[in-house]
Design a protein around this motif. Structure first.
Motif, PDB file in Angstrom:
ATOM      1  N   UNK A 309       5.701  -3.037 -54.253  1.00  0.00           N
ATOM      2  CA  UNK A 309       5.562  -1.993 -53.240  1.00  0.00           C
ATOM      3  C   UNK A 309       5.801  -0.597 -53.820  1.00  0.00           C
ATOM      4  N   UNK A 310       6.680  -0.481 -54.795  1.00  0.00           N
ATOM      5  CA  UNK A 310       6.928   0.848 -55.353  1.00  0.00           C
ATOM      6  C   UNK A 310       5.648   1.410 -55.971  1.00  0.00           C
ATOM      7  N   UNK A 311       4.851   0.545 -56.575  1.00  0.00           N
ATOM      8  CA  UNK A 311       3.569   0.983 -57.117  1.00  0.00           C
ATOM      9  C   UNK A 311       2.574   1.377 -56.032  1.00  0.00           C
ATOM     10  N   UNK A 312       2.672   0.758 -54.868  1.00  0.00           N
ATOM     11  CA  UNK A 312       1.783   1.135 -53.762  1.00  0.00           C
ATOM     12  C   UNK A 312       2.169   2.514 -53.216  1.00  0.00           C
ATOM     13  N   UNK A 313       3.442   2.645 -52.847  1.00  0.00           N
ATOM     14  CA  UNK A 313       3.861   3.845 -52.129  1.00  0.00           C
ATOM     15  C   UNK A 313       4.114   5.024 -53.068  1.00  0.00           C
ATOM     16  N   UNK A 317      -0.216   5.855 -53.211  1.00  0.00           N
ATOM     17  CA  UNK A 317      -0.358   6.668 -52.005  1.00  0.00           C
ATOM     18  C   UNK A 317       0.475   7.954 -51.972  1.00  0.00           C
ATOM     19  N   UNK A 318       1.790   7.865 -52.127  1.00  0.00           N
ATOM     20  CA  UNK A 318       2.627   9.064 -51.976  1.00  0.00           C
ATOM     21  C   UNK A 318       2.182  10.226 -52.854  1.00  0.00           C
ATOM     22  N   UNK A 319       2.130  10.028 -54.179  1.00  0.00           N
ATOM     23  CA  UNK A 319       1.788  11.147 -55.064  1.00  0.00           C
ATOM     24  C   UNK A 319       0.391  11.717 -54.798  1.00  0.00           C
TER      25      UNK A 319
END
Ligand code: 6R9
Length: 646
Positions: A309-313, A317-319
C-alpha cells in the motif's frame, strides 16, 4: 489491558524555527478540522483534486460500515495525477527519475507520462478492458508499474497489484479472486545484480485456468520468455500502435480504484477495496502535509515497492496528485554496495525520504561509513512506516541520515486506512522517538480497554478509529461479511485496527504492534515491540524478534531471537545472552526478561519487512515451522534452524 511500563524515552525533538516557519501544515490545521470534520474534508477534496462534476454530498454513512464520500461527484484519478499538471503548464517538470539497479536511469516528465499513460490506456481498451474490469499488475519497480496503474485508473478499470516477489500460487489465487481479465507483467527485473524472472510465474499461474484473456509483457531484462500466441502481447508494440491521445473516463467518486491483497489472521488473503474520490483526497492531503511537500523544489524518494500500500499511496498517487518530482529505484539498497540509497540521495538531491524501520536497522548494522561517504545535506524530512520504530533506530535515522536536524515522521496507517492516520506533523509536533503521537487533523482515534471504554493517559489497550475517514476501505472484495466481522465487530460502530497501543502521560500514542504480537506473561501484557526495542538498545544487538511461547508456569514466556553485531558474542555467547536478559529486565521490567535468547543469522520477514513471528513461535514451541511462502527469502528458516542445531 494492564498498564505498560514507561517507554524508554521522554526526550522530544521540536522542529527548528526555520522549518516551522515554512511548513505547509501549522497548528491551525488541527483547529480547522476540529470544528466541522466533514466540512474540513470537503475543503481538502475541493482544494487538492479537480472534479469533472463537483460533489454536493460529503459523507453518507447510512450504509455503515460502508461509507460513501463525495458520493455525487465525478472525477478521474489519472487526470488528477497527470493531465491537469500538464494543462497547468508543468508538462516539463520531471515526474519520475528512474534509477535501475544496474545503473541505467531515465527521467520522465509529466508530459511524457501523460503520453505513455494515454497510450497504455488505449492499448488496454484494444485488449478488451472496459470500465469496471479488473487488471492484475505483476511488475518490478520500473516506471511501467506506475504507468500501468494510471492507465487502468484512466479507463476506470480497478487494478490489483501483486508484489513481484510473490509465487505463481499467490498470483493465481489473487487473479482468480479478482477475476482479472488482463495481466501486465515483465520478462523480469533486476535484483541483487541479476535479472530475476517474472513471466514464468504468470505462465504457471495461468496454466491452472483463470479468466485472464491477455498478458501484456514489458521488456526490462531482455531475458528469454516463453510465448503464448494470441494471449501474450508485447507492451512496447502495443503502446507504439496505440494513439497518444486518450480522454480519461470520469467515474463516480465511489467507483473502485483498486484492490490490494493483504494477509489476514486466517489463511485466505483479503482483497482490500479502495474507491476513487475519498482515497485520492486522503493520499494528496497526507502527502502534502506529513512530508511538507513543496512540489517546485522537493525531490521525494519513497523506497516502498508498488506491491504494497505504501507504493500505491506514496509512490503512485500521493506524489503525482501533488505534482511532485520523485525518484523510483528498482533494486536492493546493498547493490552493488551498501550505500546505494545514499548515492541516490546525493545524485538526485533527494529532500524527502520515506522508508521502513527494518531498512533503517539494516543500515545501522552495515555501519555509518556508508552514509558518510555521500552528501546527504539535501535531506529535510525523513519518514518511517511499516512497524513500530524503536527509539534507537529513530535516533540513528535522524542523527546519521538527517544530520541531526531533520524532522522524522513516524507514520502509522494500514492497507485498510488507505493513507497516513497517526503521525507527527513535521513543522508542528515536538517528535518523540518511537511514538506516532497524534491522529492527523480530520482523523479520530482512541485507545479502548476490553470493555470498549477509552483508556486514560498512561493506559494501554486497543487502537480504534472512531469516525469514518475518506481513505477508508470500502470492503473486502467479494466478502462483505468478512469486512464487518474483521474490523467492526470487536467494538461495534468503531473500526478496530488490530493493533495494541498505549497513551503516554502527554496523551501521545505509542503503537505496540498487532494484538496478536502482544504477550501475556503471568497476567502481564507485554509488547513484542517494546522488548525488541530494549534488546536493540544494547550495543551487541543489531536486530531482535520476540515471541510469546506457551509456558507451563507463566502462560506465555518471552523468547527472543537476535542478530548480533559483527563480532559481538564471539566465543562467549552464554555470558552475552545472560547480559542481554539482564539488560531487558533493567530496561523494561524483570517480568519482560526473556526465558531464552538465541543468536540467529537472519530473521524471517515478509517482503514489506514485517517479522513473521508465527514462524518463530513455531520454533520456540518446538514445532516444525509452518507455511513460509510469503517470506522475502524463503531459505531464512532453514538458515535459522541449522544455526540452532549447532
Ligand atoms: C502502511 C502499512 C499495517 C500494520 C499496522 C501496524 C504496522 C505500520 C506503523 C505500524 C507502528 C507505525 N504499522 N506503520 N506500527 N508504527 N508507524 O504498513 O500497511 O502493510 O497494511 O500494515 O503495520 O501493525 O496495523 P500494512
Amino acid at each position: 489491558m494492564s498498564a505498560q511500563p514507561e517507554p524508554h524515552t521522554a526526550e522530544t525533538f521540536p522542529p527548528s524555527a526555520d522549518f516551522a516557519a515554512q511548513a505547509n501544515a501549522t497548528a491551525d490545521l488541527y483547529q480547522a478540522a476540529e470544528g466541522d470534520r466533514e466540512a474540513f474534508w470537503a475543503g481538502q477534496a475541493r482544494d487538492l483534486l479537480d472534479w469533472a462534476q463537483p460533489f454536493t454530498e460529503t459523507l453518507d454513512f447510512s450504509g455503515a460500515p460502508v461509507a460513501r464520500w463525495f458520493g455525487d461527484g465525478r472525477l478521474n484519478a489519472a487526470y488528477n495525477a497527470v493531465d491537469r499538471h500538464v494543462a497547468a503548464g508543468l508538462g516539463d517538470r520531471v515526474a519520475i527519475h528512474f534509477e535501475g539497479e544496474p545503473g541505467d536511469s531515465q527521467a520522465l516528465t509529466y508530459a511524457e507520462l501523460q503520453e505513455r499513460v494515454s497510450r497504455a490506456a488505449n492499448a488496454l481498451t484494444e485488449l478488451g478492458v472496459a470500465t469496471g474490469d479488473r487488471v492484475a499488475i505483476y511488475l518490478p519497480m520500473i516506471p511501467e508499474a506506475v504507468i500501468a496503474m494510471l492507465a487502468c485508473a484512466r479507463i476506470g478499470a480497478p487494478h490489483s497489484v501483486i508484489f513481484g516477489g510473490f509465487s505463481a500460487e499467490a498470483l493465481y489465487s489473487r487473479i482468480v479472486d479478482a477475476e482479472a481479465k488482463v495481466v501486465i507483467t515483465a520478462d523480469g527485473g533486476y535484483r541483487r545484480g541479476k535479472p530475476s524472472a517474472l513471466k514464468p510465474a504468470v505462465d504457471d499461474a495461468l496454466a491452472k485456468g483463470t479468466p485472464v484473456e491477455h498478458v501484456l509483457v514489458v521488456e526490462r531484462t531482455g531475458q528469454e520468455v516463453s510465448w503464448t500466441e494470441g494471449r501474450d502481447v508485447r507492451w512496447n508494440e502495443a503502446l507504439e500502435a496505440a494513439s497518444p491521445e486518450h480522454t480519461p473516463v470520469d467515474v463516480e467518486a465511489e467507483h473502485p480504484l483498486f484492490i490490494l491483497y493483504t494477509s489476514g489472521t486466517t489463511g485466505k488473503p483479503k482483497g482490500i477495496l479502495h474507491t476513487t474520490g475519498g482515497y485520492l483526497t486522503q493520499a494528496a492531503y497526507t502527502h502534502r502535509n506529513v512530508f511538507d511537500l513543496k512540489p517546485e523544489s522537493d525531490v521525494y524518494f519513497c523506497t516502498a515497492d508498488i506491491g504494497w500500500i505504501t507504493g500505491h499511496t506514496y509512490v503512485t498517487y500521493g506524489p503525482l496528485l501533488n505534482g511532485a518530482t520523485q525518484v523510483i529505484y528498482e533494486g536492493t539498497p546493498d547493490t552493488p554496495e551498501k550505500d546505494r540509497w545514499w548515492q541516490i540521495v546525493a545524485k538526485y538531491g533527494v529532500t524527502i525520504l520515506y522508508t521502513a524501520p527494518t531498512a533503517i536497522r539494516a543500515a545501522m548494522k552495515w555501519g555509518e561509513e556508508f552514509p558518510a561517504r555521500n552528501d546527504l545535506s539535501s535531506l529535510r524530512v525523513l519518514g518511517s512506516v511499516g512497524e513500530p520504530i524503536n527509539p534507537e533506530a529513530w535516533r540513528w535515522y535522524r542523527r546519521v541520515i538527517g544530520a541531526g536536524t531533520t524532522p522524522v515522521v513516524d507514520t502509522w496507517w494500514q492497507t485498510e486506512t488507505g493513507g497516513i492516520m497517526i503521525t507527527p506533523l513535521p513543522g508542528v509536533t515536538a517528535a518523540k522517538p518511537g511514538s506516532a503521537q497524534r491522529p492527523l487533523p480530520g482523523v479520530s482515534a482512541e485507545i479502548l480497554d476490553d470493555n470498549g471504554q477509552p483508556v486514560p493517559d498512561g493506559g494501554s489497550g486497543y487502537l480504534v478509529l472512531t469516525e469514518p475517514w475518506p481513505g477508508m476501505l470500502r470492503g473486502i472484495w467479494g466478502d462483505m461479511q468478512r469486512f464487518t466481522d474483521t474490523y467492526w465487530s470487536r467494538f461495534p460502530g468503531r473500526y478496530f485496527a488490530g493493533d495494541g497501543a498505549r497513551k503516554d502521560n502527554d496523551g501521545d500514542i505509542w503503537v505496540l504492534g498487532r494484538v496478536d504480537d502482544v504477550m501475556n506473561v503471568s497476567g502481564h501484557r507485554l509488547s513484542t515491540a517494546e522488548i525488541e526495542s530494549a534488546l536493540v538498545s544494547h550495543p551487541a544487538v543489531a536486530e531482535a524478534a520476540v515471541v510469546g511461547a506457551t509456558d507451563e508456569d507463566t502462560g506465555q514466556a518471552v523468547v527472543a531471537f537476535v542478530i548480533l553485531h559483527g563480532d559481538a558474542g564471539k566465543g562467549e555467547t552464554e555470558e552475552l545472552m545472560a547480559e542481554l536478559r539482564g539488560h531487558v529486565a533493567k530496561e523494561i521490567s524483570p517480568i519482560a526478561k526473556p526465558r531464552s535468547i538465541q543468536a540467529v543469522p537472519e530473521l524471517p520477514k515478509t517482503r514489506s519487512g514485517k517479522i513473521m513471528r508465527r514462524l518463530l513461535r513455531d520454533l520456540a514451541e518446538g514445532r516444525e515451522a509452518g507455511d513460509a511462502t510469503t517470506l522475502a527469502d524463503t531459505t531464512v528458516m532453514e538458515k535459522i534452524m541449522q544455526g540452532l542445531k549447532r
